[in-house]
Design a protein around this motif. Structure first.
Motif, short mmCIF file in Angstrom:
data_model
loop_
_atom_site.label_atom_id
_atom_site.label_comp_id
_atom_site.label_asym_id
_atom_site.label_seq_id
_atom_site.Cartn_x
_atom_site.Cartn_y
_atom_site.Cartn_z
N LYS A 185 1.21 -3.19 -9.83
CA LYS A 185 0.36 -4.36 -9.74
C LYS A 185 0.41 -4.95 -8.33
CE LYS A 185 -0.37 -8.91 -11.85
NZ LYS A 185 0.13 -9.90 -12.84
N ILE A 186 -0.76 -5.32 -7.82
CA ILE A 186 -0.85 -5.97 -6.50
C ILE A 186 -0.21 -7.35 -6.60
CG2 ILE A 186 -2.45 -7.04 -4.89
CD1 ILE A 186 -3.21 -4.44 -4.38
N PRO A 187 0.67 -7.70 -5.67
CA PRO A 187 1.30 -9.03 -5.72
C PRO A 187 0.27 -10.14 -5.54
CG PRO A 187 1.86 -7.90 -3.67
CD PRO A 187 1.16 -6.91 -4.53
N GLY A 188 0.52 -11.27 -6.19
CA GLY A 188 -0.42 -12.39 -6.12
C GLY A 188 -0.57 -12.91 -4.70
N ASN A 189 0.55 -12.98 -3.97
CA ASN A 189 0.50 -13.45 -2.58
C ASN A 189 0.50 -12.22 -1.67
OD1 ASN A 189 0.87 -14.62 -0.07
ND2 ASN A 189 2.27 -16.19 -0.84
N PHE A 190 -0.68 -11.65 -1.47
CA PHE A 190 -0.79 -10.41 -0.70
C PHE A 190 -0.39 -10.59 0.77
CE2 PHE A 190 -3.40 -6.69 0.89
CZ PHE A 190 -2.61 -5.73 0.26
N PRO A 191 -0.78 -11.68 1.45
CA PRO A 191 -0.34 -11.88 2.83
C PRO A 191 1.17 -11.94 2.96
CG PRO A 191 -2.19 -13.32 2.36
CD PRO A 191 -1.77 -12.71 1.05
N ASP A 192 1.85 -12.56 1.98
CA ASP A 192 3.31 -12.62 2.00
C ASP A 192 3.90 -11.22 1.82
OD1 ASP A 192 5.68 -14.37 2.13
OD2 ASP A 192 6.06 -13.62 0.11
N PHE A 193 3.29 -10.42 0.97
CA PHE A 193 3.71 -9.03 0.76
C PHE A 193 3.63 -8.23 2.06
CE2 PHE A 193 1.96 -4.74 0.16
CZ PHE A 193 2.99 -4.12 -0.56
N LEU A 194 2.62 -8.51 2.88
CA LEU A 194 2.41 -7.77 4.12
C LEU A 194 3.35 -8.18 5.24
CD1 LEU A 194 -1.51 -7.69 4.18
CD2 LEU A 194 0.05 -5.79 3.67
N LYS A 195 4.19 -9.18 5.02
CA LYS A 195 5.17 -9.55 6.03
C LYS A 195 6.35 -8.59 6.07
CE LYS A 195 4.22 -14.54 5.92
NZ LYS A 195 4.78 -15.88 5.59
N ASP A 196 6.56 -7.84 5.00
CA ASP A 196 7.69 -6.91 4.95
C ASP A 196 7.28 -5.58 5.57
OD1 ASP A 196 10.48 -6.42 3.30
OD2 ASP A 196 9.26 -4.61 3.45
N VAL A 233 -13.03 2.54 16.42
CA VAL A 233 -11.57 2.67 16.31
C VAL A 233 -11.03 1.36 15.76
CG1 VAL A 233 -9.43 3.19 17.50
CG2 VAL A 233 -11.57 4.24 18.28
N PHE A 234 -10.31 1.44 14.64
CA PHE A 234 -9.86 0.23 13.94
C PHE A 234 -8.34 0.10 13.98
CE2 PHE A 234 -13.90 1.32 12.00
CZ PHE A 234 -14.55 0.09 11.92
N ASP A 235 -7.89 -1.12 14.19
CA ASP A 235 -6.49 -1.47 13.96
C ASP A 235 -6.34 -1.62 12.45
OD1 ASP A 235 -4.04 -2.70 13.55
OD2 ASP A 235 -4.25 -4.10 15.23
N GLY A 236 -5.70 -0.61 11.82
CA GLY A 236 -5.63 -0.56 10.36
C GLY A 236 -5.01 -1.79 9.74
N ALA A 237 -3.92 -2.29 10.35
CA ALA A 237 -3.24 -3.46 9.78
C ALA A 237 -4.16 -4.67 9.76
CB ALA A 237 -1.98 -3.76 10.57
N ALA A 238 -4.96 -4.84 10.82
CA ALA A 238 -5.89 -5.98 10.88
C ALA A 238 -6.94 -5.88 9.78
CB ALA A 238 -6.56 -6.03 12.25
N ILE A 239 -7.39 -4.66 9.49
CA ILE A 239 -8.38 -4.47 8.43
C ILE A 239 -7.79 -4.79 7.06
CG2 ILE A 239 -9.89 -2.78 7.31
CD1 ILE A 239 -10.68 -3.69 10.19
N VAL A 240 -6.56 -4.34 6.82
CA VAL A 240 -5.90 -4.62 5.54
C VAL A 240 -5.74 -6.12 5.34
CG1 VAL A 240 -3.74 -4.38 4.26
CG2 VAL A 240 -4.76 -2.39 5.38
N HIS A 241 -5.38 -6.82 6.41
CA HIS A 241 -5.25 -8.28 6.32
C HIS A 241 -6.60 -8.94 6.04
CE1 HIS A 241 -1.08 -9.38 7.38
NE2 HIS A 241 -1.07 -8.26 8.08
N ALA A 242 -7.67 -8.34 6.55
CA ALA A 242 -8.99 -8.96 6.43
C ALA A 242 -9.65 -8.71 5.08
CB ALA A 242 -9.90 -8.46 7.55
N LEU A 243 -9.41 -7.52 4.50
CA LEU A 243 -10.05 -7.18 3.23
C LEU A 243 -9.42 -7.96 2.08
CD1 LEU A 243 -10.42 -3.30 3.63
CD2 LEU A 243 -12.19 -5.05 3.90
N SER A 244 -10.24 -8.49 1.22
CA SER A 244 -9.75 -9.27 0.09
C SER A 244 -9.18 -8.36 -1.00
CB SER A 244 -10.88 -10.12 -0.49
OG SER A 244 -10.46 -10.78 -1.67
N SER A 245 -8.08 -8.78 -1.57
CA SER A 245 -7.46 -8.05 -2.68
C SER A 245 -7.67 -8.76 -4.01
CB SER A 245 -5.95 -7.87 -2.42
OG SER A 245 -5.30 -9.13 -2.35
N ASN A 246 -8.53 -9.77 -4.02
CA ASN A 246 -8.69 -10.60 -5.22
C ASN A 246 -9.22 -9.83 -6.43
OD1 ASN A 246 -7.80 -12.80 -3.77
ND2 ASN A 246 -9.87 -13.52 -3.26
N HIS A 247 -10.03 -8.80 -6.19
CA HIS A 247 -10.65 -8.07 -7.30
C HIS A 247 -9.92 -6.76 -7.60
CE1 HIS A 247 -13.90 -10.95 -7.21
NE2 HIS A 247 -14.10 -10.70 -5.92
#
Length: 522
Positions: free
Chosen positions: A204-215, A131-145
């Motif tokens: 397009k994925i925003p360059g600052n993905f962690p900042d995007f996830l604050k909203d 059982v996964f906390d989805g938000a935690a996984i999204v924060h952990a997975l890299s969006s660089n590629h």
């Protein structure tokens, strides 16, 4: 002896050199204390502080000055000091608030150091359910590629789900629900607000993905987007099952929970009903471990043989916690009372007492185990607010006295406030809150703890927070700090005189002399 005195001489010389250096620096910069500038300056650099810092400093100066003068006035005029210390000296208690907002805990995870894992076995290599906390996984997975959100879903998120199925029969991905009137809005404000961007496959994925996830709107759209990706993906080559949903739908009962922290318990219960026994929960939030410890006795009673593991943290801080082992070491009463303790000593929607982190609170619980009775009562009677005369609140009050002074025999925070302020010269933020402020805090803690202790109920039907130390302004909930007036506003009623010519005092009255000597401040 010579060496020891020589060492002392060196220390004295170092002190003299430091003092001379400081004096020299101040002399070279000019005597800043003689400067009549109205702005707040950094002494050495002469930089001007921003407006918020100026307001904070001026407020502190005003509060400290007012408190001292009120206290002196109360003493010099035979005032009732106990009544004086029943009132806060500002609109919010400094022991529980920062500029009118919750004094949130600095490090909740400190609590985990005290959840003993002695005797914990090695985690299994295969689990019935993850059982996964989805938000935690999204924060952990890299969006660089990933260039677009489609790329993120197809090349990052979906491959991750397939990887998790390699050593599990079923995976559940659980998301938070974001509400405009959420009590956790204060936590969101602390973390800041990100730039809003509409989520779409070709966006397009925003360059600052962690900042995007604050909203919160960004997150809700992204979680919906990923849920659609998973639900339409072809897992036909897998005999295993994937549940990815924003709310608990079939085969889980429809639930009204807001946070993934408690929703995950509904998924765990569903898996256990279907015969699973080895469960892994993936999270980065201390609250999840606290919730699982609190409900574990209920789960093991219904489903013997249940074994729950928590994969917690990231990177070098990653570790496994076995809930079975923790509950065995704590005992049933302390396990059931843990969610209430956690809420009372500071969480995302309740204040932490100033200077009293989880370590201090845990030591106090160990030295004053009688408070467990109150924690258990609140765990067994969810959403039941306390009154000032209830035996449970009196235990919480005594626990708070022990938290602030382990050597004190006082059971009243009012008397302890007076003792610490007058006898031990503690500052106002280093003494406990007033009794009424503590009662409001206790009821806010009950509300949060009740949400945790009823995590196995799909329909919590939580009452309005208004009956639990909160008030609503527009769509935002703000704490009710106290229903009593500030000491400065109640001072005329607290400081008694012997005048009979009411409602006016005579010229020789202590009230008038106090005003004359500028001891009384309104």
């Amino acid at each position: 002896m010579t060496n020891r005195f020589h060492g002392m001489d060196n220390k004295d010389q170092c002190k003299k050199d430091l003092l001379n250096g400081t004096c020299s620096s101040l002399s070279n910069a000019g005597n800043q204390f003689l400067d009549n500038c109205s702005e707040l300056l950094v002494l050495d650099a002469r930089d001007c502080a921003n407006e918020s810092a100026v307001v904070t400093v001026r407020t502190i100066q005003d509060v400290v000055s007012k408190t001292k003068r009120l206290y002196i006035a109360s003493q010099s005029r035979d005032g009732d000091l106990e009544d004086f210390f029943m009132h806060e000296n500002q609109p919010w208690p400094p022991s529980l608030a920062v500029n009118g907002k919750l004094r949130l805990p600095t490090k909740k995870s400190e609590l985990l150091q005290h959840l003993e894992t002695e005797g914990q076995p090695e985690p299994p290599t295969y689990f019935d359910v993850k059982v996964f906390d989805g938000a935690a996984i999204v924060h952990a997975l890299s969006s660089n590629h990933a260039f677009t959100f489609d790329d993120y879903g197809d090349k990052v998120f979906l491959p991750w789900t397939r990887q998790q199925l390699q050593n599990s029969n079923r995976i559940d991905i659980v998301w938070d629900t974001y509400r405009t009137d959420s009590l956790k809005q204060s936590t969101g404000e602390k973390r800041g607000k990100g730039v809003r961007r509409k989520v779409g496959g070709q966006t397009k994925i925003p360059g600052n993905f962690p900042d995007f996830l604050k909203d919160p709107v960004n997150k809700e759209e992204l979680f919906n987007f990923l849920t659609t990706k998973v639900s339409t993906h072809d897992y036909s080559d897998c005999i295993r099952r994937v549940f990815c949903m924003l709310t608990s739908t079939q085969p889980m009962s429809i639930c009204d929970h807001e946070e993934a922290d408690s929703k995950m318990c509904i998924h765990i219960d569903d898996a256990l009903k279907k015969g699973s026994r080895a469960i892994l929960v993936r999270t980065v939030d201390t609250d999840v471990i606290v919730i699982l410890v609190g409900i574990f006795c209920n789960l093991i009673a219904c489903y013997p043989g249940t074994c729950i593991w928590v994969a917690f943290g990231m990177g070098k801080h990653f570790q496994y916690f076995n809930i079975n082992t923790i509950c065995h070491n704590l005992g049933e009463d302390k396990s059931r009372g843990l969610p209430v303790f956690h809420a009372f000593t500071g969480s995302d929607t309740t204040s932490q007492f100033f200077g009293k982190a989880k370590h201090s609170a845990w030591e106090t619980w160990n030295s004053f185990p009688a408070v467990t009775e109150a924690f258990l009562f609140m765990a067994h009677h969810p959403f039941k607010s306390l009154g000032v005369n209830s035996s449970q609140f009196q235990l919480l009050e005594e626990f708070t006295c022990h938290l602030y002074d382990k050597t004190s025999t006082l059971r009243s925070v009012t008397k302890l406030r007076q003792d610490l302020f007058s006898r031990k010269a503690r500052t106002m933020d280093n003494i406990p809150p007033t009794q009424d402020a503590l009662l409001q805090h206790s009821n806010r803690s009950i509300y949060q703890a009740s949400i945790w202790t009823t995590s196995l109920q799909p329909q919590q039907n939580a009452p309005s927070p208004e009956d639990f130390g909160w008030t609503k302004t527009g769509s935002t909930w703000t704490p009710v700090w106290t229903i009593l007036p500030e000491a400065s506003k109640a001072c005329r009623e607290l400081l008694k005189c012997g005048c009979k010519k009411l409602p006016f005092c005579s010229g020789n009255c202590k009230c008038c002399s106090a005003v004359h000597w500028n001891l009384f401040v309104i």
